[in-house]
Design a protein around this motif. Structure first.
Motif, short mmCIF file in Angstrom:
data_model
loop_
_atom_site.label_atom_id
_atom_site.label_comp_id
_atom_site.label_asym_id
_atom_site.label_seq_id
_atom_site.Cartn_x
_atom_site.Cartn_y
_atom_site.Cartn_z
N PHE A 58 0.84 -1.19 0.00
CA PHE A 58 0.00 0.00 0.00
C PHE A 58 0.88 1.25 0.00
O PHE A 58 1.88 1.31 0.72
N CYS A 59 0.47 2.24 -0.78
CA CYS A 59 1.25 3.47 -0.92
C CYS A 59 1.00 4.39 0.28
O CYS A 59 -0.08 4.98 0.41
N GLU A 60 2.00 4.50 1.15
CA GLU A 60 1.95 5.36 2.32
C GLU A 60 0.66 5.14 3.13
O GLU A 60 0.10 6.08 3.68
N SER A 61 0.21 3.91 3.18
CA SER A 61 -1.09 3.63 3.79
C SER A 61 -1.13 2.17 4.22
O SER A 61 -0.16 1.43 4.10
N ASN A 62 -2.31 1.78 4.71
CA ASN A 62 -2.56 0.38 4.99
C ASN A 62 -3.87 -0.04 4.34
O ASN A 62 -4.52 0.75 3.63
N ALA A 63 -4.30 -1.27 4.59
CA ALA A 63 -5.52 -1.77 3.94
C ALA A 63 -6.76 -1.03 4.39
O ALA A 63 -7.74 -0.93 3.64
N TRP A 64 -6.77 -0.50 5.60
CA TRP A 64 -7.90 0.29 6.07
C TRP A 64 -8.09 1.53 5.21
O TRP A 64 -9.21 1.88 4.84
N MET A 81 -13.52 1.99 10.96
CA MET A 81 -12.45 2.82 10.42
C MET A 81 -12.14 3.98 11.36
O MET A 81 -10.98 4.35 11.56
N PHE A 82 -13.18 4.55 11.96
CA PHE A 82 -13.01 5.73 12.80
C PHE A 82 -12.93 5.40 14.29
O PHE A 82 -12.76 6.32 15.10
N SER A 83 -13.05 4.13 14.65
CA SER A 83 -13.01 3.78 16.08
C SER A 83 -11.90 2.81 16.44
O SER A 83 -11.52 2.70 17.62
N ILE A 107 -7.86 9.39 13.47
CA ILE A 107 -9.14 9.13 14.15
C ILE A 107 -9.42 7.66 13.90
O ILE A 107 -9.90 7.28 12.83
N GLY A 108 -9.12 6.81 14.87
CA GLY A 108 -9.14 5.38 14.61
C GLY A 108 -8.05 5.05 13.61
O GLY A 108 -6.88 5.39 13.78
N GLN A 167 -21.36 14.44 8.84
CA GLN A 167 -21.33 15.82 9.31
C GLN A 167 -20.57 15.95 10.62
O GLN A 167 -19.77 16.89 10.80
N LYS A 168 -20.76 15.02 11.51
CA LYS A 168 -20.05 15.05 12.79
C LYS A 168 -18.55 14.91 12.59
O LYS A 168 -17.75 15.65 13.18
N LEU A 169 -18.15 13.98 11.73
CA LEU A 169 -16.73 13.74 11.50
C LEU A 169 -16.07 14.92 10.79
O LEU A 169 -14.96 15.32 11.14
N VAL A 170 -16.75 15.47 9.80
CA VAL A 170 -16.17 16.59 9.06
C VAL A 170 -15.94 17.77 10.01
O VAL A 170 -14.87 18.40 9.99
#
Length: 748
Positions: free
Chosen positions: A533-539, A569-571, A588-589, A615-618
């Motif tokens: 993964f490019c600078e990332s993971n599977a999530w 993803m966020f927890s 965030i997670g 909306q809450k996350l943004v």
């Protein structure tokens, strides 16, 4: 580093320049809210120096010490300045440029340190330093010299105010290099007692860089000394000065010749320092006036207009006033004479510094709203690169292809501009997109054969990420082909756009790497950062299917299972002993706002009828990941992408699919915003109760209630009013079941 003094000074500056509530806000200068120091500490990698919107020159201070924290030449925690160089990258992880270093000195101080290769330097203090768009100043404390910087598009302008000293000098160092940059050929010629010409050729991240200059001094130098060899030439200019004496230095740049650089000074910078500064500030103010926000928060104004500022630091102007520039990679293009490496942009400005892996997501869609006069030139610049090299750029700068990162993301930039009605040669553009997707390098040959990129022994194979991003770009080409009536190509690339499914492991419900035989790689831990993964993971990459979100939801098992996974993803926070790379920031997670693959993910809740969560996350990201302070970015700013996410999200919408012509609705940060559009049109966004009210109960466009969670580009550019009725009850936000943009549809 006396942060307290900096914020007190900034507080005084903002309130001194801001109107009182009784005054007419139409007269306030939006430029006064910008804080160029945001991102100069922490991982932001920005610079505070002087430039124009999308300008060739970035005249900024250099600490002179290498390292990741000093990729942009400057790091807020440091306390010395080694000089002021004329080119810089904004917010990247690439240590290149830093061309033509200038530093004034005198007999008061002669200290040297190994950390900056024993070059002249001075200590400085943030209490005696300041920056605003187009202007930077600092007191060089060890010399008692005040340094000021401004610029035009192609000319850097210095003004030094000296104390009395019989041994004052100005040093011009072409051998100065930092991080990845390495000079290969340098030359200085003394034309007369107030003019220098020369060049600095270098290799770095971008190879075969050529920069010519002319430098004009407002006061003749008494004598000079040139030292160094072919790769490290330096000149010291001698002056005997009285107290308060000022010397203005104008440095024109060109990739073609010193004469062209001198022509830039003649045409762009024939005024005094203060007049040039005023002219540059006016150019910035004109840009900021394109969006007017209504908020009582001084910090929110500072962040918003700084993000606007940083969104306009790249791409950068590359062509001379007459249109000439060094052809990409110094190779011969199809329409260039075989003996000539100088190309010419006829009827447009040639730009470069295209950080496309980052900026195709939000920065370029933002330009189609706010930089409509520049978008055709940017597209023509991408096409010029194609004509000169045979392929569209991947990550280009200074007429060189760096081949950094992945995808062929010039494609969505071009396709988005095409469907939004910008004028350029559509047949040439289609040819460039198609051929760039059919080459046999960067594993595209294997991708065409297998329908995915398999794992290999490369250090950064990035097999899953490449497959996902090639598939999205292929969808863009398919849409382009269909509109041009090229139905065979449409079907071919539409099939290729589904290649992401070839890496979907139905048993594990993950996008997972495969070997050349089609076998999934095990063991596989989704949260681990691996070469797959490019600078990332599977999530992070699980959600990158903007061309087929409905298909991804179906593969995941439907809305309920998709909701569970998106919630996770966020927890699902990293464990204390998890090994996180330096680009995993703003967490965030598993979500990492500090890097681009996560940027659209919060908006995916719209596609499963749960907009309240989006909306809450943004709002949480807007509030916590951007600050009005030097450490104000949670990750690399990346040539305008991080700032463009903020601008879109603060306005209340975001391009989840950045080539579709539609923007997914979120929740505005301000009670009222007005966008000034071409042809005397305007688009107003109203959200009474923002930011205290956090959810959207209903939305209306020009008085008609919207039954969908998106707005089209055409609806915005036609002008009108988008009104959000806000609430603090998330249930009211979710009960409307507004539709999201359709997969495989372009909104025109």
């Amino acid at each position: 580093m006396k942060l307290g003094q900096f914020y007190i000074g900034l507080f005084i500056l903002v309130f001194a320049c801001s109107p009182t509530p009784e005054k007419d806000n139409s007269t306030e200068r939006l430029i006064d809210f910008v804080n160029p120091f945001i991102g100069t500490d922490g991982p932001g990698n920005t610079y505070p120096g002087a430039t124009t919107p999308f300008g060739m020159v970035q005249l900024s201070p250099d600490i002179g010490i290498p390292g990741w924290d000093r990729i942009a030449g400057y790091y807020y925690q440091d306390s010395i300045i080694t000089g002021f160089s004329h080119t810089h990258l904004t917010g990247t992880g690439a240590g290149d440029l830093y061309d033509i270093l200038v530093i004034p000195t005198n007999s008061r101080f002669s200290g040297r340190i190994q950390a900056n290769n024993f070059k002249p330097y001075s200590s400085f203090d943030h209490a005696r330093e300041g920056a605003s768009p187009g202007y930077y100043w600092v007191d060089l404390l060890d010399y008692g010299i005040k340094a000021e910087m401004t610029s035009t598009a192609r000319v850097g302008v210095h003004r030094y105010t000296f104390p009395k000293d019989v041994q004052s000098q100005i040093h011009v160092d072409l051998g100065y290099s930092l991080n990845w940059d390495s000079p290969t050929d340098t030359f200085i010629e003394v034309v007369n007692d107030s003019t220098l010409q020369g060049h600095r050729m270098s290799n770095g991240w971008a190879r075969n860089q050529k920069l010519y200059f002319e430098m004009q001094f407002s006061k003749p130098f008494a004598s000079y000394e040139i030292i160094g060899d072919q790769t490290s030439s330096k000149i010291s200019l001698d002056y005997e000065l009285e107290d308060g004496a000022q010397i203005v230095v104008k440095t024109g740049l060109s990739s073609v010749s010193s004469e062209a650089a001198g022509k830039a000074i003649q045409i762009e910078a024939d005024k005094d320092f203060d007049s040039i500064r005023s002219q540059t500030e006016a150019s910035w103010e004109k840009e900021f006036q394109k969006i007017k926000i209504s908020t009582a928060s001084e910090d929110e104004k500072a962040i918003f207009y700084t993000m606007m500022y940083q969104s306009m630091l790249a791409p950068t102007l590359y062509s001379d006033i007459n249109g000439e520039y060094k052809a990409a990679n110094d190779t011969q293009g199809k329409h260039l004479p075989q003996t000539d490496t100088v190309a010419k942009a006829s009827g447009f400005n040639r730009y470069d510094t295209f950080s496309l892996w980052d900026t195709f997501r939000a920065a370029h869609p933002l330009y189609t709203l706010l930089q409509q006069e520049r978008v055709p030139d940017m597209v023509k610049s991408l096409l010029a690169h194609y004509q000169e090299t045979g392929v569209l750029p991947v990550w280009s700068m200074q007429g060189s292809e760096t081949h950094m990162m992945i995808g062929y993301h010039a494609v969505p930039v071009i396709v988005d501009a095409y469907f939004k009605g910008f004028e350029f040669d559509s047949e040439l553009a289609y040819q460039a997109c198609r051929e760039s997707a059919m080459v046999n390098d960067r594993q595209i040959d294997i991708y065409k054969e297998l329908g995915y990129i398999p794992v290999d022994d490369q250090h950064e194979n990035w097999s899953v990420s490449k497959t996902m991003e090639y598939a999205f770009d292929d969808w863009c080409i398919a849409m382009f082909a269909k509109d041009l009536g090229k139905m065979e190509d449409y079907r071919r690339f539409l099939i290729r756009s589904q290649n992401w499914k070839n890496l979907y492991n139905e048993k594990r419900s993950w996008l997972q790497p495969k070997d050349t035989n089609g076998k999934f790689i095990e063991p596989f831990v989704p949260k681990e950062y691996t070469p797959y993964f490019c600078e990332s993971n599977a999530w992070h990459y699980y959600w990158f299917v903007p061309q087929d979100i409905d298909g991804l939801i179906s593969k995941t098992g439907g809305n309920e299972r998709f909701t569970q996974k998106l919630d996770s993803m966020f927890s699902y926070a990293p464990e204390p002993d998890d090994k996180l790379p330096l680009f995993s920031t703003g967490m965030i997670g598993q979500y990492a706002h500090g890097n681009e693959p996560s940027h659209h993910v919060a908006y995916l809740y719209n596609y499963i009828d749960q907009p309240a969560k989006a909306q809450k996350l943004v709002r949480e990201i807007l509030a916590n990941q951007y600050k009005n302070e030097p450490n104000g970015h949670c990750g690399n700013e990346d040539c305008g992408q991080m700032s463009s996410w903020y601008i879109f999200s603060a306005l209340g919408f975001y391009p989840v699919n950045p080539a579709q012509g539609a923007y997914d609705l979120g929740v505005p940060l301000f009670e009222e915003v007005t966008l000034a559009l071409p042809n005397d049109k305007s688009f107003t966004i109203k959200a009474k109760g923002a930011p205290e009210l956090k959810y959207v109960e209903h939305i209306s466009l020009n008085g008609a209630v919207l039954d969908r969670n998106y707005i089209t580009h055409k609806e915005i550019t036609s002008g009108g009013t988008l009104e959000f009725k806000l609430t603090n009850d998330p249930k009211l936000a979710n009960e409307k079941n507004r539709t999201s943009p359709e997969t495989n549809k372009i909104y025109r």
